[in-house]
Scaffold this motif. Sequence first.
Motif, PDB file in Angstrom:
ATOM      1  N   THR A  43      -8.647  -5.988  -6.377  1.00  0.00           N
ATOM      2  CA  THR A  43      -8.156  -4.355  -6.367  1.00  0.00           C
ATOM      3  C   THR A  43      -7.984  -3.691  -7.319  1.00  0.00           C
ATOM      4  O   THR A  43      -8.480  -3.044  -7.215  1.00  0.00           O
ATOM      5  CB  THR A  43      -7.135  -4.364  -5.140  1.00  0.00           C
ATOM      6  N   ASN A  44      -8.131  -4.567  -8.536  1.00  0.00           N
ATOM      7  CA  ASN A  44      -8.143  -3.946  -9.842  1.00  0.00           C
ATOM      8  C   ASN A  44      -9.323  -4.752 -10.381  1.00  0.00           C
ATOM      9  O   ASN A  44      -8.810  -5.927 -10.363  1.00  0.00           O
ATOM     10  CB  ASN A  44      -6.619  -2.932  -9.822  1.00  0.00           C
ATOM     11  N   SER A  48       1.054  -7.331  -5.942  1.00  0.00           N
ATOM     12  CA  SER A  48       0.397  -6.853  -6.101  1.00  0.00           C
ATOM     13  C   SER A  48      -0.798  -7.913  -5.429  1.00  0.00           C
ATOM     14  O   SER A  48      -2.133  -7.151  -5.070  1.00  0.00           O
ATOM     15  CB  SER A  48      -0.137  -6.795  -7.628  1.00  0.00           C
ATOM     16  N   LYS A 104      -0.941  -7.428  -1.537  1.00  0.00           N
ATOM     17  CA  LYS A 104      -1.584  -6.339  -1.095  1.00  0.00           C
ATOM     18  C   LYS A 104      -3.040  -6.288  -1.617  1.00  0.00           C
ATOM     19  O   LYS A 104      -3.760  -6.259  -0.339  1.00  0.00           O
ATOM     20  CB  LYS A 104      -0.559  -5.546  -1.818  1.00  0.00           C
ATOM     21  N   ARG A 153     -15.126  -1.372 -11.290  1.00  0.00           N
ATOM     22  CA  ARG A 153     -14.094  -0.845 -10.662  1.00  0.00           C
ATOM     23  C   ARG A 153     -14.274  -1.365  -8.735  1.00  0.00           C
ATOM     24  O   ARG A 153     -14.934  -1.394  -7.877  1.00  0.00           O
ATOM     25  CB  ARG A 153     -13.427   0.950  -9.922  1.00  0.00           C
ATOM     26  N   PHE A 175     -11.349  -0.812  -6.858  1.00  0.00           N
ATOM     27  CA  PHE A 175      -9.858  -0.452  -6.275  1.00  0.00           C
ATOM     28  C   PHE A 175     -10.755  -0.064  -4.682  1.00  0.00           C
ATOM     29  O   PHE A 175     -11.987  -0.505  -4.422  1.00  0.00           O
ATOM     30  CB  PHE A 175      -9.946   0.943  -6.455  1.00  0.00           C
ATOM     31  N   GLU A 176      -8.914  -0.062  -3.605  1.00  0.00           N
ATOM     32  CA  GLU A 176      -9.483  -0.231  -2.371  1.00  0.00           C
ATOM     33  C   GLU A 176     -10.449   0.949  -2.427  1.00  0.00           C
ATOM     34  O   GLU A 176     -10.423   1.981  -2.720  1.00  0.00           O
ATOM     35  CB  GLU A 176      -8.187   0.345  -1.415  1.00  0.00           C
ATOM     36  N   GLY A 177     -11.253   0.767  -1.347  1.00  0.00           N
ATOM     37  CA  GLY A 177     -12.208   2.231  -0.912  1.00  0.00           C
ATOM     38  C   GLY A 177     -13.325   2.564  -2.246  1.00  0.00           C
ATOM     39  O   GLY A 177     -14.533   3.379  -1.712  1.00  0.00           O
ATOM     40  N   ARG A 178     -13.241   1.808  -2.850  1.00  0.00           N
ATOM     41  CA  ARG A 178     -13.861   3.038  -3.963  1.00  0.00           C
ATOM     42  C   ARG A 178     -15.730   2.691  -3.958  1.00  0.00           C
ATOM     43  O   ARG A 178     -16.109   3.812  -4.177  1.00  0.00           O
ATOM     44  CB  ARG A 178     -13.945   1.463  -5.438  1.00  0.00           C
TER      45      ARG A 178
END
Lengths: 467, 200
Positions: free
Chosen positions: A292-293, A315, A318, A427, A429-432
Amino acid sequence: MAKTLFDKVWDAHVVTEIPGGNQVLYIDRHLIHEVTSPQAFNGLRRRGLPLLRKDRIVATADHNVPTIDQHLPIREPLGAKQVQMLTDNCKEFDVDLYGLGHPYQGIVHVIGPELGITRPGVTMVCGDSHTSTHGAFGAVAFGIGTSQVEQVMATQCLLLTKPKKMRINVEGDLARGVTAKDLILYVISQLGTGGGTGYFVEYAGSAVRALSMEGRMTVCNMSIEMGARGGLIAPDQTTFDYLAGREFSPRGQDWEAAVAYWKTLTTDADAHFDVEHTYRAEDITPMVTYGTNPGMGMGVKESIPVSSDIHGDASIQKAMKYMDLEAGKPLEQMPIDYVFIGSCTNSRIEDLRAVVGLIGDRKVADSVTAIVVPGSQQVSKQAIAEGLDKKLIAAGFQFREAGCSACLGMNEDKVPAGKYCVSTSNRNFEGRQGPGARTILASPLTAAAAAITGRVTDVRELLIEHV
Amino acid sequence: MTPFKKLTSSAVPLPIEDVDTDQIIPARFLKAVTRDGFGENLFRDWRFDKDNQPKEDFVLNNPTYTGQILVAGANFGCGSSREHAAWAIGDFGFRVVVSSYFADIFSGNALNNGILPLVVSPTLLDEVFRTIEADPAAKFTVDLEAQTFKNETTGTVSTFNIDSYKKTCLINGYDDIDYLLSQSDLIEKFERERKDFSLT
């Protein structure tokens, strides 16, 4: 004193230095879009200030725009209001606007270079972190917040501390099927998502020099994904050939003079970098992200790390929970649901050609929704002129109109919760890409391969079949 | 900008590294055209489920943790340059964010909005998390003039760095734009004297 490319451009723009070490930096080019500019225009009005230099600012609408039926009003009311406000503000302050319906409209980081607004040796800002893209031309380009957008509007300057300097060398030749996107995802996987914090990066080495301008833009675009303030590449013949004849490029004697100056924009042999990293191009394979990154990336043949010095075990755990993946397992062959080819990272004509080239007469898997979103009206026009749109549509892709699209989950283009999307954006990221969406970042080639097979795929195997 | 000098408060712990600005404020909430009201959607998708019900396990939904100081893992604020992230944090009521390091753009955005990004060592960050875990009401004092950060439970006092110019701005509530406008003669002189072809 020996200077780096970054020193040469930055230092030439320092108006004055103030006590405490901050510098007043002059900004040559200011790009604005509808999301991060309204509060800045409000600020000017509230303070009763004029826009200082209207010849140094250009606006476009990209984040909120739909990619279907752009000739119709934007359906989503808040997005429509933001785009309308940009139009109204540009009218009030007399700013050139390439808005919806304009032949130059597109993603701000795609239109700057293609119009020749971007060029070597300038300082360039935008209220958008991927402004680092323009560093591909040897510009000092970086993203800023809205308060700073207002500062540039009012004074054409920013107050900044000069960042530290990092050089990243990639030497050797990239293998077939390995692209600029894989190169930068590899570098970020080595340094981590915060590894460049506090630095401005120069990319160098034979593998970087061999890249096209599109490839260089992809590399510099993702500088922010390792936390770097920006990234840049020394201009050379590839740069000059790209810029020659563009709408706002200098012409005639001005062009000759400009090129002569641009040729001086290289790092001196004995210039100092605070940090230097060197990688071998042959170690880079097609990359995919698992987490998630953007630092959570690996070669497509590798397994997700169980633990990592760079990310920390918490991390990774997660990220595994959000992605519903298991550490220690590979991603290759995992079924995917969506493919998104677009964004300021990979939506240029070369990216679209690469996708069409790979597909040949193959089709998008039935289980996959695949969309291609050109970065600008001009890219779209060029793709249509080359017949790429017809080939993409025949293969089962949707060919959309220009905009940021599914990169950021702001406009109508979103990936549903729980679905996996192989995406050429920047990206994961979560929800991006939408609440609950699971993003796997990859190159246009790897994304196209996933569209065909319906699974995370090593594109090199499809290339062999398709020789 | 609201001045900031000194604050004693309990703190809210967020022991997660690499918190990106898409988590702080997701893009779909960036459609406002003013700077107000973003606190409502701070950490939206960590705070609320898809039916907009508060998630009980998220720290901002736990009434045990309150205060004007947010304590977060390393590399806080990475990703997008959206200043909306700083607006959301400020609007929610935080004046200080403590971490072992911040993403560059976020750090600048915070300072431009009267929010102090306070950098502590990784060891001290661990200690702060442990203190809050042991006693959620534990108080911390941030003194910007003295550049000190005090853990009122352990008595540990550490100093922190901040640019002297930015410190003056924060203490007095000055914006960069005021300073830059005061330099307009120098800016005009710079423009007149430039010989750079690429500017044409």
